[in-house]
Enzyme design. Structure first.
Site, PDB file in Angstrom:
ATOM      1  CE  LYS A   1       0.458   9.731  -0.644  1.00 43.79           C
ATOM      2  NZ  LYS A   1      -0.101   9.050   0.089  1.00 43.79           N
TER       3      LYS A   1
ATOM      4  CB  SER B   1      -0.929   0.172   1.298  1.00 46.91           C
ATOM      5  OG  SER B   1      -0.142   0.120   2.348  1.00 46.91           O
TER       6      SER B   1
END
Lengths: 212, 212
Positions: free
Chosen positions: B170, B131
């Site tokens: 991120k 993922s």
DNA sequence: TAAAGTTTAGAACAAGTGTTCTTTTTAAAG
DNA sequence: CTTTAAAAAGAACACTTGTTCTAAACTTTA
């Protein structure tokens, strides 16, 4: 070496902690009570598996004869020379005899010894650009390589594609006379090529990405 | 601590070498034959002296219960506890006070000190699944994290998205009242969200991928 | 030399400990 | 479902090993 079951990992961790606490390894019965097993034979069973898989060494008939093969005492730092960079469209640098001369002015990357695991001919390359994203490798990453000319099926290698004149990092599979180059990113598709179109320039041992 | 007799020094040296060779301490009888004593009671006698003088610790009634108190000290390797795994759809494990207890049975990753650069609260997570490919992180990778609740603009962080109920790695940018989460992979597009929809769970310090 | 303290010897006990055997339970494969 | 393999349980055996006891040899001190 395949994956460990949860209980086997628990045993490994318990043994490591026990040695750290006491300075000597646990007995079978220590492991039994420490990990909540109901019989010594269960422990013996798992220890045999761990020994077979290469995680520990057992010394038969010896009390506390459990030796962790990933011993912290064996762990130390290994200096790895950063001999250049890797980028699309150019062959990767090949280590020269003086690459291993630590004092020769090359930049040195110090890594934990259990990354190289005693391998010879390990060097590092700095990745330039985003041509390796299909190998999940980013600009600025450090790639730990070993200088070999042949790899086993499924190992990740630096492959020079002669016709395309470019280097790529892919898992290499020999399949019925042709070569399948499989990206690490499972969403990407493999490419196929002829065996004499490729040149193995090294095996990828590890990737280190430093962000901060 | 006063000086040791020749035989006592010999015992210390023998014990150290024995542990280095075998991974576990010697028995009284090992010392007897290894140092050329004619009786176990002689060894016991000297071991008592060594314990009294503070060179070793003896664990009574414990086989091989000899602990060297002058253990080889730390190098520039830093032990980092692997406190769990990171996967899509579940929050990442948060370090608990005993996470830092090296002896607590957690799996330990030893990294070069210049990776952590002396930071406090560094832990490691093992990545499960694919993922995180948009962060160029693969299944099985080890992510080095630092336990912080706030990051600077542009730093890579583990972000918990409350509405989506998932964690993502991120780069975080605060832009005129909203948050831009930028994947490490430049080919992927950023996502935007509200500041109160995110929760910083830690800062990503490094990624280590071991392939062989 | 005599006395006291230190070191060495030899043997033996009791608990610790690795190993094995059989049976039962659980999980995986066909 | 049936078959096979993997894992767990319990008990027992035999060797390992820390410890202790007694006595002798050696060293130091007065």
């Amino acid at each position: 070496m395949k994956g460990l079951s949860a209980k086997q990992q628990r045993i490994i961790d318990f043994v490591r902690g026990f040695i750290l606490d006491n300075g000597y390894p646990p007995t079978v019965r220590d492991i039994q009570s420490g990990c909540g097993f109901s019989s010594t034979s269960v422990v013996d069973y798992h220890l045999k598996v761990l020994a077979r898989e290469g995680y520990i060494r057992r010394h038969p008939e010896v009390s506390r004869g459990i030796e962790l093969l990933t011993r912290p005492s064996a762990s130390s730092l290994v200096p790895v020379p950063i001999i250049g960079s890797i980028a699309a469209g150019e062959p990767i640098p090949v280590p020269t005899p003086d690459s291993w001369d630590i004092a020769a002015g090359a930049e040195i990357l110090e890594v934990s010894a259990d990354l190289t695991r005693g391998r010879e001919g390990v060097y590092a390359l700095r990745v330039k650009g985003w041509s390796m994203v299909d190998a999940l490798i980013n600009d600025g990453d450090l790639v730990l390589m070993q200088y070999v000319n042949v790899v086993e099926n499924g190992e990740m290698a630096a492959v020079w594609l002669k016709a395309e004149k470019e280097v790529t990092l892919k898992k290499v599979y020999l399949e019925s006379g042709r070569i399948r180059l499989q990206p690490a990113n499972r969403q990407m598709r493999p490419i196929y090529t002829e065996p004499d179109n490729i040149e193995i320039q090294g095996r990828v041992i590890a990737v280190i990405r430093r962000l901060v």
